[in-house]
Scaffold this motif. Structure first.
Motif, mmCIF file in Angstrom:
data_model
loop_
_atom_site.group_PDB
_atom_site.id
_atom_site.type_symbol
_atom_site.label_atom_id
_atom_site.label_comp_id
_atom_site.label_asym_id
_atom_site.label_seq_id
_atom_site.Cartn_x
_atom_site.Cartn_y
_atom_site.Cartn_z
ATOM 1 N N ASN A 1 0.804 -1.225 0.000
ATOM 2 C CA ASN A 1 0.000 0.000 0.000
ATOM 3 C C ASN A 1 0.831 1.267 0.000
ATOM 4 O OD1 ASN A 1 -2.398 -1.404 0.023
ATOM 5 N ND2 ASN A 1 -2.569 -1.388 2.241
ATOM 6 N N SER A 2 2.000 1.236 0.639
ATOM 7 C CA SER A 2 2.772 2.465 0.776
ATOM 8 C C SER A 2 4.231 2.148 1.086
ATOM 9 C CB SER A 2 2.185 3.323 1.901
ATOM 10 O OG SER A 2 2.841 4.574 1.978
ATOM 11 N N VAL A 3 5.092 3.126 0.798
ATOM 12 C CA VAL A 3 6.518 3.020 1.104
ATOM 13 C C VAL A 3 7.011 4.348 1.655
ATOM 14 C CG1 VAL A 3 6.983 1.300 -0.683
ATOM 15 C CG2 VAL A 3 7.284 3.716 -1.203
ATOM 16 N N THR A 4 8.105 4.299 2.394
ATOM 17 C CA THR A 4 8.804 5.513 2.802
ATOM 18 C C THR A 4 10.291 5.203 2.752
ATOM 19 O OG1 THR A 4 8.876 7.323 4.420
ATOM 20 C CG2 THR A 4 8.827 5.095 5.311
ATOM 21 N N TYR A 5 11.076 6.227 2.472
ATOM 22 C CA TYR A 5 12.512 6.038 2.292
ATOM 23 C C TYR A 5 13.290 6.686 3.427
ATOM 24 C CZ TYR A 5 17.110 6.060 0.084
ATOM 25 O OH TYR A 5 18.441 5.876 -0.191
ATOM 26 N N ASP A 6 14.222 5.928 3.993
ATOM 27 C CA ASP A 6 15.139 6.414 5.007
ATOM 28 C C ASP A 6 16.467 6.685 4.304
ATOM 29 O OD1 ASP A 6 17.111 6.666 6.949
ATOM 30 O OD2 ASP A 6 16.538 4.860 8.057
ATOM 31 N N SER A 7 16.697 7.950 3.962
ATOM 32 C CA SER A 7 17.890 8.314 3.193
ATOM 33 C C SER A 7 19.174 8.177 4.009
ATOM 34 C CB SER A 7 17.763 9.738 2.646
ATOM 35 O OG SER A 7 17.587 10.652 3.699
ATOM 36 N N ASN A 8 19.077 8.252 5.324
ATOM 37 C CA ASN A 8 20.269 8.102 6.173
ATOM 38 C C ASN A 8 20.828 6.681 6.139
ATOM 39 O OD1 ASN A 8 20.036 10.778 6.963
ATOM 40 N ND2 ASN A 8 18.802 10.272 8.749
ATOM 41 N N SER A 9 19.937 5.711 6.039
ATOM 42 C CA SER A 9 20.351 4.300 6.081
ATOM 43 C C SER A 9 20.146 3.564 4.761
ATOM 44 C CB SER A 9 19.577 3.566 7.176
ATOM 45 O OG SER A 9 19.778 4.187 8.424
ATOM 46 N N SER A 10 19.647 4.260 3.732
ATOM 47 C CA SER A 10 19.332 3.639 2.432
ATOM 48 C C SER A 10 18.365 2.465 2.578
ATOM 49 C CB SER A 10 20.599 3.186 1.709
ATOM 50 O OG SER A 10 21.392 4.293 1.374
ATOM 51 N N LEU B 1 1.225 -6.681 6.302
ATOM 52 C CA LEU B 1 2.534 -6.638 5.645
ATOM 53 C C LEU B 1 3.365 -5.466 6.155
ATOM 54 C CD1 LEU B 1 4.417 -7.662 3.325
ATOM 55 C CD2 LEU B 1 3.390 -5.868 1.936
ATOM 56 N N PHE B 2 4.573 -5.766 6.614
ATOM 57 C CA PHE B 2 5.516 -4.746 7.075
ATOM 58 C C PHE B 2 6.918 -5.281 6.858
ATOM 59 C CE2 PHE B 2 7.606 -2.596 10.922
ATOM 60 C CZ PHE B 2 7.936 -1.470 10.186
ATOM 61 N N GLY B 3 7.700 -4.532 6.098
ATOM 62 C CA GLY B 3 9.052 -4.985 5.814
ATOM 63 C C GLY B 3 9.965 -3.828 5.480
ATOM 64 N N VAL B 4 11.231 -4.162 5.258
ATOM 65 C CA VAL B 4 12.226 -3.154 4.911
ATOM 66 C C VAL B 4 13.143 -3.724 3.822
ATOM 67 C CG1 VAL B 4 13.810 -3.828 6.780
ATOM 68 C CG2 VAL B 4 13.945 -1.529 5.796
ATOM 69 N N TYR B 5 13.390 -2.899 2.821
ATOM 70 C CA TYR B 5 14.311 -3.266 1.751
ATOM 71 C C TYR B 5 15.600 -2.489 1.952
ATOM 72 C CZ TYR B 5 16.506 -3.272 -2.845
ATOM 73 O OH TYR B 5 17.413 -3.373 -3.870
ATOM 74 N N ASN B 6 16.723 -3.213 1.990
ATOM 75 C CA ASN B 6 18.032 -2.604 2.153
ATOM 76 C C ASN B 6 18.672 -2.496 0.775
ATOM 77 O OD1 ASN B 6 20.888 -2.287 2.509
ATOM 78 N ND2 ASN B 6 20.641 -2.926 4.634
ATOM 79 N N ARG B 7 18.831 -1.261 0.298
ATOM 80 C CA ARG B 7 19.388 -1.040 -1.038
ATOM 81 C C ARG B 7 20.825 -1.531 -1.134
ATOM 82 N NH1 ARG B 7 19.310 4.607 -3.161
ATOM 83 N NH2 ARG B 7 20.460 3.470 -4.726
ATOM 84 N N THR B 8 21.591 -1.383 -0.073
ATOM 85 C CA THR B 8 23.003 -1.761 -0.097
ATOM 86 C C THR B 8 23.178 -3.263 -0.271
ATOM 87 O OG1 THR B 8 23.460 0.111 1.358
ATOM 88 C CG2 THR B 8 25.188 -1.522 1.143
ATOM 89 N N ASN C 1 15.142 11.925 12.297
ATOM 90 C CA ASN C 1 15.876 12.407 13.476
ATOM 91 C C ASN C 1 15.996 11.353 14.562
ATOM 92 O OD1 ASN C 1 16.130 14.964 12.297
ATOM 93 N ND2 ASN C 1 14.180 15.631 13.147
ATOM 94 N N ASN C 2 14.947 10.558 14.736
ATOM 95 C CA ASN C 2 14.904 9.564 15.810
ATOM 96 C C ASN C 2 14.972 8.124 15.319
ATOM 97 O OD1 ASN C 2 14.500 11.364 18.177
ATOM 98 N ND2 ASN C 2 12.729 11.980 16.969
ATOM 99 N N LYS C 3 15.156 7.939 14.001
ATOM 100 C CA LYS C 3 15.206 6.605 13.397
ATOM 101 C C LYS C 3 13.958 5.795 13.737
ATOM 102 C CE LYS C 3 20.198 6.483 13.291
ATOM 103 N NZ LYS C 3 21.424 5.823 13.664
ATOM 104 N N LEU C 4 12.792 6.438 13.576
ATOM 105 C CA LEU C 4 11.512 5.805 13.857
ATOM 106 C C LEU C 4 10.667 5.755 12.587
ATOM 107 C CD1 LEU C 4 10.667 7.629 17.206
ATOM 108 C CD2 LEU C 4 11.618 5.332 16.927
ATOM 109 N N VAL C 5 9.819 4.744 12.492
ATOM 110 C CA VAL C 5 8.904 4.582 11.374
ATOM 111 C C VAL C 5 7.506 4.427 11.954
ATOM 112 C CG1 VAL C 5 8.282 3.126 9.419
ATOM 113 C CG2 VAL C 5 10.685 3.496 9.971
ATOM 114 N N TYR C 6 6.576 5.298 11.531
ATOM 115 C CA TYR C 6 5.203 5.263 12.026
ATOM 116 C C TYR C 6 4.308 4.563 11.008
ATOM 117 C CZ TYR C 6 6.748 8.528 15.559
ATOM 118 O OH TYR C 6 7.413 9.106 16.617
#
Length: 180
Positions: free
Chosen positions: A4-13, A23-30, A59-64
């Motif tokens: 349904n949606s994505v968000t990007y954490d530019s600090n950690s790629s 469904l909840f997951g994280v894709y690591n570009r590196t 700022n706090n490395k949090l995902v809502y």
């Protein structure tokens, strides 16, 4: 499963993904690896609920996360735990939440959803504030609000849903109808 949606954490790629059936997951570009984060929901409070949106606080490395049936929580990458931010019988608990956006200036998460749900969450005080009464003349009423975005330069929050288009001014605490 449907995403349904994505968000990007530019600090950690990292790209965070949410969707149907919890469904909840994280894709690591590196590393080019996608990790399932559903097990981080320690009390299984999300279960198979449709998660509609995700927003990132860099700022706090949090995902809502927000979703159906009032799902509202936060994933902490450092502790690898997803925590339920709702309390029994609070004003969003039994309403579908459609979208969220992080306001880095005021350190707030704005929430929108079904039946005119509009409010913010303050991480520091751990309190959700109901902002529905800020629409002078009740022009939002029970119209579902499907989208929200934050303008950090002007400190304004824009809302959309159906024929609804408005702006919330935090300084004046008024949500103005922009369709007029």
């Amino acid at each position: 499963p449907q995403i349904n949606s994505v968000t990007y954490d530019s600090n950690s790629s990292l790209v965070y993904l949410v969707g149907v059936s919890g469904l909840f997951g994280v894709y690591n570009r590196t590393s080019n690896v996608t990790e399932d984060l559903r097990a981080t929901d320690t009390d299984n409070w999300i279960g198979t609920t449709n998660i509609r949106d995700v927003t990132h606080d860099s700022n706090n490395k949090l995902v809502y996360l927000v979703g159906n049936s009032g799902v509202f929580g936060v994933y902490n990458r450092t502790s690898n735990v997803t925590e339920d931010l709702n309390v029994p019988n609070d004003w969003v608990r039994f309403n579908d939440l459609y979208d969220a956006v992080y306001d880095s200036n005021n350190k707030l998460v704005y929430l929108v959803g079904s039946s005119g749900i509009f409010g913010d969450y303050n991480k520091t005080s751990n309190i959700k504030e109901d902002l529905r009464a800020t629409d002078t003349g009740d022009w939002i009423g029970t119209t579902s609000i499907s989208g929200v975005t934050y303008d950090s330069n002007s400190n304004l929050v824009y809302l959309v849903g159906g024929n609804l288009f408005g702006v919330y001014n935090r300084t004046s605490n008024i949500t103005e109808n922009l369709n007029e």
